[in-house]
Design a protein around this motif. Structure first.
Motif, short mmCIF file in Angstrom:
data_model
loop_
_atom_site.label_atom_id
_atom_site.label_comp_id
_atom_site.label_asym_id
_atom_site.label_seq_id
_atom_site.Cartn_x
_atom_site.Cartn_y
_atom_site.Cartn_z
N SER A 1 51.57 41.23 47.39
CA SER A 1 50.67 41.96 47.93
C SER A 1 50.41 43.14 47.46
O SER A 1 49.51 43.73 47.88
N ARG A 2 51.85 43.67 47.53
CA ARG A 2 51.37 45.75 47.66
C ARG A 2 50.96 45.90 46.23
O ARG A 2 49.84 46.69 45.36
N TYR A 3 51.79 44.67 45.28
CA TYR A 3 50.84 44.76 43.41
C TYR A 3 49.58 44.36 43.74
O TYR A 3 49.11 45.41 42.89
N SER A 4 49.28 43.42 43.92
CA SER A 4 48.12 43.05 43.81
C SER A 4 47.34 44.19 44.48
O SER A 4 45.78 44.35 43.44
N LYS A 5 47.51 44.40 45.61
CA LYS A 5 46.52 46.30 45.87
C LYS A 5 46.57 47.08 44.74
O LYS A 5 45.15 48.27 44.64
N VAL A 6 47.83 47.72 44.21
CA VAL A 6 47.75 48.91 43.55
C VAL A 6 47.03 47.69 41.87
O VAL A 6 46.54 49.33 41.51
N GLN A 7 47.44 46.56 41.48
CA GLN A 7 46.94 46.26 40.47
C GLN A 7 44.71 46.05 40.15
O GLN A 7 44.22 47.21 39.62
N LYS A 8 44.65 46.20 41.55
CA LYS A 8 42.84 46.23 41.82
C LYS A 8 42.51 47.78 41.78
O LYS A 8 40.95 48.31 41.58
#
Length: 550
Positions: A163-170
């Motif tokens: 979830s953190r990865y997806s947020k940072v990626q966006k």
């Protein structure tokens, strides 16, 4: 476990109220008797969508209520998280109103269908033919492996990291897009900002400049009137100051004749002091006013600049222009800092990538460790169910991308016959084989997942004879750890139940209704005999039924 179920005004059911026990419960009945109606009613308290057309009496509400004994299943946190009263015997109620509105309650507290569904998923697993098809899906197969590997907490940690990865990626993608667009707009933004910064932007500046413009444009008229006023003030004969002096002198001679004269003198003296001050200021104004064309030109230029900027930016006043300037300044600063922010986000994303790769590796290793045992259990139990040559190939490969449950591509292949090629379950397994595989999987899961109740809806479809007998043995074995229900058409399965209910139809006042009753020992013999030989019960069928029960 499900201890009581009552259904009122649902489909062909007028009113049904049944007490249920732990262990293995079988439900039988002729095709069309209403077993599916029973499941439909139960599904309402498990959070499924309501269908108004299923109200038996359209003028009355439908009520379905189920009691669950939940003390052994660690559900207190769920109740606390959802602000619900925890009761060891929890009552779930669903009401469908004639208007079409639906209401749901847990221990008399109104809840949403999402909360009802979430609790229902923790209380009972209703297995249908549709769920058997899930067996062919990779997600379901991987959940089976994760249950055996006890990966629950590892999956939670992985999910949080993802979830953190997806947020940072966006956020990084957004910064890169901003940088690409900002590069094109940066020069224009800088130009607009410089233009606004060169303007005299402060609150009230328009009023000041417009006042200056008015004065500078009318300087000759101002000088003329100031000169005239000065003359009227200071003329030796008729000037205001000379006349005022005479008036003050006259009244001063009366001040000693009474209080009223003294007060009048004081007022005249005060007025004279004010007139003297006005006269001084008038002379100061005369000295300060001068014809200054260059100043007028400068003021006009500033005003025109402000008028142009207001129009250009669609602003109604100076305060809005100041807001535009601040916005452009922030944008310029953001553009200046975007490369630094991109570098920071890139580093953060790399760190999260490493964390996810490590967590994925842990999941994969734990999965790999249990696959041999899972394969062994599946093949051994299927051999007991008449599939001695059943074999599985279960392999994991590293996926290219992060998935919701790790970085594994699962290959779950099957063959029912020696010498046959392995293939995907949905392509090579028949309906009867899928049912047996699903039953075996559920029996394995029962050892690892503490679910209070499971209900099999005709999982024995497509099998008969000794195989159905063994399937019943597996379900009965499962009932030692959980409450098990089986809706069945097979006497071999029905005979293995600790409890036996029959669903049947009857007619009253030209209306068909569905009901359900718990069978006594003698009634079970009759029911099994009918399942074996039809309505015309033979002695041999009765003997066979007794034999099955014994």
């Amino acid at each position: 476990m499900l201890s009581n179920l009552s259904i009122d005004n649902y489909a062909l059911i007028d009113a049904l109220d049944v007490q249920l026990d732990e262990g293995f419960t079988v439900i039988t009945g002729e095709t069309g008797a209403g077993k599916s109606i029973l499941l439909g009613g139960l599904s309402l308290v498990l959070g499924k969508r309501a269908d108004l057309s299923l109200l038996r009496d359209k003028e009355k509400k439908c009520i379905v209520e189920a009691d669950f004994k939940i003390s052994d299943y660690g559900l207190q946190p769920f109740f606390e998280d959802n602000d619900l009263d925890y009761e060891k015997t929890t009552v779930i109620r669903r009401e469908i109103l004639p208007s079409g509105k639906s209401r749901a309650f847990i221990n008399d507290t109104p809840v949403t269908l999402d909360i009802l569904s979430e609790l229902g998923d923790r209380l009972i697993d209703v297995h249908s033919q549709h769920q058997t098809l899930k067996l062919t899906e990779n997600d379901f197969q991987l959940k089976l492996i994760d249950a055996l590997a006890d990966n629950k907490n590892h999956l939670i940690n992985y999910s949080e990291s993802l979830s953190r990865y997806s947020k940072v990626q966006k956020e990084l993608e957004k910064l890169i897009d901003f940088q690409q667009n900002a590069t094109k707009e940066q020069d224009y933004t800088t130009f607009l900002l410089n233009e606004l910064e060169s303007a005299p932007l402060k609150e009230g500046v328009m009023e000041e400049l417009e006042e200056q413009q008015e004065q500078l444009s009318n300087v000759e008229l101002i000088l003329e009137q100031l000169s005239k006023a000065d003359q009227l003030f200071n003329d030796d004969q008729i000037g205001v100051m000379a006349l005022g002096t005479e008036i003050k002198s006259a009244i001063s001679k009366l001040a000693g004749f009474g209080k009223q004269y003294a007060e009048l003198f004081e007022r005249i003296q005060s007025a004279f002091i004010e007139l003297d001050d006005v006269n001084s200021q008038l002379q100061d104004f005369q000295e300060g006013v001068e014809v200054n064309p260059s100043m007028l030109e400068e003021v006009n230029a500033k005003l025109q600049l402000l008028y142009n900027l207001l129009k250009k930016h669609g602003a109604s006043d100076i305060l809005e222009l100041i807001a535009v300037k601040e916005s452009l300044a922030a944008k310029a600063l953001e553009t200046a800092n975007v490369e630094e922010n991109i570098a920071l986000k890139t580093k953060e994303l790399q760190e999260l990538t490493s964390i996810l790769e490590e967590q994925s590796l842990v999941l994969r290793e734990r999965r790999q460790a249990v696959i041999p045992d899972l394969k062994k259990q599946l093949e051994e139990k299927l051999a007991l169910l008449g599939m001695p040559s059943a074999a599985f190939q279960i392999t994991l490969k590293v996926a290219e991308d992060f998935k919701v449950n790790g970085m594994d591509d699962l290959s779950f292949l099957f063959t029912a016959n020696k010498g046959s090629d392995f293939g995907l379950l949905k392509k090579v397994a028949s309906g009867g084989e899928l049912s047996r595989i699903m039953l075996v999987i559920k029996s394995i899961l029962a050892k690892y997942e503490k679910l209070p109740t499971i209900m099999f809806d005709e999982i024995d479809t497509g099998v008969s004879g000794e195989i159905s007998n063994r399937m019943a043995d597996i379900m009965r074995e499962m009932s030692g750890k959980m409450q098990v229900f089986s809706i069945t058409h097979l006497p071999q399965v029905a005979s293995k139940g600790n409890h036996h209910f029959k669903v049947f139809k009857s007619e009253e006042e030209n209306r068909t209704k569905t009901d359900m009753k718990k069978l006594s020992s003698d009634e079970r013999i009759v029911e099994l005999a009918q399942m074996l030989g039809g309505k015309n019960i033979s002695d041999s069928a009765m003997a066979h039924a007794r034999q099955l029960l014994n």
